[in-house]
Design a protein around this motif. Sequence first.
Motif, short mmCIF file in Angstrom:
data_model
loop_
_atom_site.label_atom_id
_atom_site.label_comp_id
_atom_site.label_asym_id
_atom_site.label_seq_id
_atom_site.Cartn_x
_atom_site.Cartn_y
_atom_site.Cartn_z
N THR A 254 -2.96 -5.91 0.10
CA THR A 254 -3.72 -4.76 0.60
C THR A 254 -2.75 -3.65 1.04
O THR A 254 -2.96 -2.48 0.71
CB THR A 254 -4.59 -5.18 1.82
OG1 THR A 254 -5.40 -6.28 1.41
CG2 THR A 254 -5.46 -4.06 2.29
N PHE A 255 -1.71 -4.04 1.75
CA PHE A 255 -0.71 -3.09 2.22
C PHE A 255 -0.05 -2.37 1.04
O PHE A 255 0.08 -1.14 1.03
CB PHE A 255 0.35 -3.80 3.07
CG PHE A 255 1.49 -2.91 3.50
CD1 PHE A 255 1.31 -1.93 4.46
CD2 PHE A 255 2.75 -3.06 2.93
CE1 PHE A 255 2.35 -1.11 4.85
CE2 PHE A 255 3.80 -2.23 3.31
CZ PHE A 255 3.60 -1.25 4.26
N LEU A 256 0.34 -3.13 0.01
CA LEU A 256 1.01 -2.55 -1.15
C LEU A 256 0.07 -1.62 -1.94
O LEU A 256 0.49 -0.58 -2.43
CB LEU A 256 1.56 -3.66 -2.06
CG LEU A 256 2.74 -4.46 -1.46
CD1 LEU A 256 3.09 -5.63 -2.36
CD2 LEU A 256 3.94 -3.58 -1.23
N ASP A 257 -1.20 -2.02 -2.01
CA ASP A 257 -2.19 -1.17 -2.69
C ASP A 257 -2.32 0.18 -1.98
O ASP A 257 -2.36 1.23 -2.61
CB ASP A 257 -3.57 -1.84 -2.76
CG ASP A 257 -3.57 -3.01 -3.77
OD1 ASP A 257 -2.64 -3.08 -4.59
OD2 ASP A 257 -4.50 -3.84 -3.71
N LYS A 258 -2.33 0.13 -0.64
CA LYS A 258 -2.44 1.36 0.15
C LYS A 258 -1.21 2.24 -0.07
O LYS A 258 -1.31 3.46 -0.13
CB LYS A 258 -2.59 1.03 1.63
CG LYS A 258 -4.00 0.68 2.01
CD LYS A 258 -4.18 0.66 3.53
CE LYS A 258 -5.56 0.14 3.89
NZ LYS A 258 -5.51 -0.95 4.85
N LEU A 259 -0.04 1.60 -0.13
CA LEU A 259 1.20 2.36 -0.36
C LEU A 259 1.15 3.07 -1.70
O LEU A 259 1.67 4.17 -1.84
CB LEU A 259 2.42 1.40 -0.37
CG LEU A 259 3.03 0.99 0.95
CD1 LEU A 259 4.27 0.14 0.70
CD2 LEU A 259 3.41 2.18 1.81
N GLY A 260 0.57 2.41 -2.69
CA GLY A 260 0.51 2.95 -4.04
C GLY A 260 -0.44 4.14 -4.19
O GLY A 260 -0.34 4.90 -5.14
N GLU A 261 -1.37 4.27 -3.26
CA GLU A 261 -2.38 5.33 -3.38
C GLU A 261 -1.81 6.73 -3.19
O GLU A 261 -0.96 6.94 -2.39
CB GLU A 261 -3.51 5.10 -2.36
CG GLU A 261 -4.42 3.97 -2.77
CD GLU A 261 -5.35 3.52 -1.63
OE1 GLU A 261 -5.42 4.21 -0.60
OE2 GLU A 261 -5.96 2.46 -1.78
#
Length: 126
Positions: free
Chosen positions: A119-126
């Motif tokens: 979830t954290f990495l997905d948010k970073l990617g946004e």
Amino acid sequence: MGNIPKKLGEAELEIMQVIWDSENPVTSNYILKKLQGLRQWQLSTLMTSLARLVDKGFISCDRSTGNNLYISIISENEYKTRASKHFLEKLYHNSIQNMIATLYNNKEIKDSDIKELRTFLDKLGE
């Protein structure tokens, strides 16, 4: 930043944590009180450690008020960033993936941690 101070020992890190957590410069007595429960220290032991932290370039000592006031030169964030980078380089050849794989394979990371990380990495990617 070229001149990286040496890393902190465990006791030094506890002292730095007290200094970082305080918004203002602190006295040695304040630090001693805050460390109670963590360490059974005499003031003289603490003074030795504070002098070492000044030498290492982590804190400065303001003597202008007649009280020694200690202030951090290096922010908590800056230290954690450097220490983490150094740790990754030394132990995992600079690979976060290697580190997570090692922890996961040895059951130190749970599946819930992996979900949280995803979830954290997905948010970073946004």
